[in-house]
Motif scaffolding. Structure first.
Motif, short mmCIF file in Angstrom:
data_model
loop_
_atom_site.label_atom_id
_atom_site.label_comp_id
_atom_site.label_asym_id
_atom_site.label_seq_id
_atom_site.Cartn_x
_atom_site.Cartn_y
_atom_site.Cartn_z
N GLU A 299 51.85 40.13 24.76
CA GLU A 299 52.37 39.82 25.72
C GLU A 299 53.11 38.38 25.48
O GLU A 299 52.72 37.82 24.46
N THR A 300 54.21 38.37 26.06
CA THR A 300 55.03 36.77 26.24
C THR A 300 54.18 35.91 26.78
O THR A 300 54.20 34.83 26.47
N THR A 301 53.22 36.20 27.93
CA THR A 301 52.44 35.29 28.42
C THR A 301 51.06 35.56 28.46
O THR A 301 50.84 36.66 28.40
N ALA A 302 50.31 34.54 28.41
CA ALA A 302 48.96 34.90 28.11
C ALA A 302 48.32 35.31 29.73
O ALA A 302 48.82 34.71 30.59
N SER A 303 47.30 36.20 29.53
CA SER A 303 46.84 36.74 30.84
C SER A 303 45.24 36.98 30.50
O SER A 303 44.74 37.05 29.44
N LEU A 304 44.45 37.05 31.66
CA LEU A 304 43.07 37.11 31.53
C LEU A 304 42.47 38.43 31.08
O LEU A 304 43.26 39.64 31.51
#
Length: 462
Positions: A299-304
């Motif tokens: 992903e382009t942004t981190a997620s949990l």
């Protein structure tokens, strides 16, 4: 000896080893006991017949020691196993129980039994998940008459290794309790699915067990729950451990061994990583399992992630509910679907159809190839008049080849000892058979199984 009441009379001739005790006085001759005509033969125990590795070391004329044959014999010993294809339970649920009592403070295994067991337990976890990537494992300990939980049931080897290494900060103390450890294991394996195996592996260093009740009732419960127990002893053979292994393994005691040294200790422990043979007709019946094979995403942004609640850009999305997890294999925390990779299933193939043992090549057939088919290492030259005419045997007594050549019975290729060990312990395939299959030169799979049977399909969800 004048004040002595008895005299020692040494015998000779045919009565060697016997002696006569005579009493002084008039009745001395009547009290004499004649020597026995048949000498008593004492039966040797199994541990008394020790074969030392240095007894077979050959010293050359220049004083050098030849250990090449010993090294090859040690390698081949691990390969000469039964390769009969058997149905095995590849989805395993294992409870590893470590003895953390004061008996593990002994130094007969260097540095101590306790530290060596911790190190080998970490090796066991790595090897277990290497051989059984879709299986589960939990670790327990025995100390102070109680059973302590070291790590919970999980398929992540990193969590188990970190929990085991933390045991180095503590010292062994108290007495072990087999009954408490077995009862805790039975409770943890109660919810294990029926299509998988339930197993307990015990590293036991003491000669006693501090139990609160009747351990034989616990053994009867383990038999009813179809839980198999394997024991690795560090001191001596214990009757209750032998009874435990025999009753939970259909009368077989092959999974109970006492370590002779640190190398033998590791071999006994690593041998339990091989999936057991399926004996129950209920387990051998076919059943449909729902598994998902997700693809990795970045992903382009981190997620949990749903498994550890950690921020990460990469991960795997569940093929049913699109929940993000950071590693595989793992059960989806949201929908409960088992998420694996195709390589995890392929890694279990060699347990069901193991690679057949390669045979030794005599000098009379050694001229077929001058180099190893796999690594291209040059073989020792063949004597001009043949090995047998030079007084060289065709085979050694240990299963090693005097010509340093080993033949695959399927493709007839010749390999060196290093490639033999690598193919049987790491690759689990024959390079010659694989190259023949790619070029269309054969109709069989690498281990002699028909190609159609080797490509069984499986219905999955996702």
């Amino acid at each position: 000896m004048a004040d002595s009441d008895e005299d020692y009379v040494n015998s000779s001739g045919d009565e060697a080893g016997a002696h006569i005790v005579s009493r002084r006085g008039a009745g001395g001759s009547k009290g004499a006991r004649p020597p026995s005509s048949k000498p008593k033969v004492q039966k040797k125990e199994a541990w008394e017949d020790i074969k030392r590795s240095w007894d077979n070391v050959v010293e050359g004329a220049d004083g050098s020691i030849n250990v090449t044959g010993l090294l090859e014999a040690g390698k081949r010993k691990r390969l000469l196993k039964d390769t009969t294809p058997l149905q095995r339970g590849i989805i395993r649920h294992v409870m590893l129980i470590l003895d953390l009592s004061i008996a593990m403070a002994e130094k007969d295994f260097r540095p101590t039994r306790y530290l060596l067991s911790i190190r080998y337990a970490c090796d066991y976890v790595r090897e277990y998940f290497e051989q059984n990537p879709i299986s589960q494992l939990a670790v327990l300990g025995m100390r102070d008459g109680l059973a302590v939980r070291v790590s919970d049931m999980s398929g992540n080897p990193t969590d188990h290794i970190e929990a085991i290494q933390k045991l180095r900060l503590d010292d062994p103390k108290g007495s072990p309790s087999l009954q408490n450890a077995l009862e805790m294991s039975r409770a943890a394996l109660f919810n294990a699915p029926t299509h998988g195996t339930r197993e307990v592996v015990i590293v036991f260093g003491a000669l006693h067990s501090s139990d609160p009740g009747d351990i034989h009732q616990t053994i009867a419960h383990l038999v009813a729950d179809k839980i198999r127990v394997s024991v690795v002893g560090l001191s001596a053979q214990v009757a209750v451990c032998r009874d435990l292994v025999a009753k939970t393994n259909a009368g077989s005691t092959s999974t109970y061994g006492v370590a002779l040294d640190d190398k033998h200790f590791r071999e006994l422990l690593i041998d339990t990583t091989i999936p057991p043979v399926t004996r129950s007709s209920k387990q051998s019946s076919a059943c449909l399992l729902m598994w998902g094979f997700p693809s990795r995403v970045v992903e382009t942004t981190a997620s949990l992630c749903a498994c550890h609640s950690r921020l990460a850009r990469g991960g795997y999305l569940c093929s049913r509910c699109s929940t993000k997890v950071c590693e595989l294999p793992m059960e989806c925390p949201a929908c409960g679907l088992m998420l694996v990779l195709s390589t995890h299933l392929a890694r279990h193939y060699h347990h069901l159809f193991p690679l057949r043992n390669w045979v030794e090549v005599p000098w009379s057939e050694a001229g077929e190839a001058s180099a190893c088919l796999a690594c291209q290492v040059v073989f020792p030259p063949v004597p001009e008049k043949g090995g047998e005419e030079w007084g060289l045997p065709a085979k050694t007594e240990r299963g090693t080849s005097v010509s340093s050549r080993y033949r695959c019975t399927e493709c007839r290729g010749l390999f060196c000892i290093d490639c033999d060990v690598f193919c049987h312990e790491t690759l689990y395939n024959c390079p010659g058979c694989q190259s023949r299959e790619r070029t269309g030169g054969g109709k069989e799979a690498p281990n002699g199984v028909p190609a159609v049977a080797a490509a069984d399909t499986m219905e999955i969800d996702g």
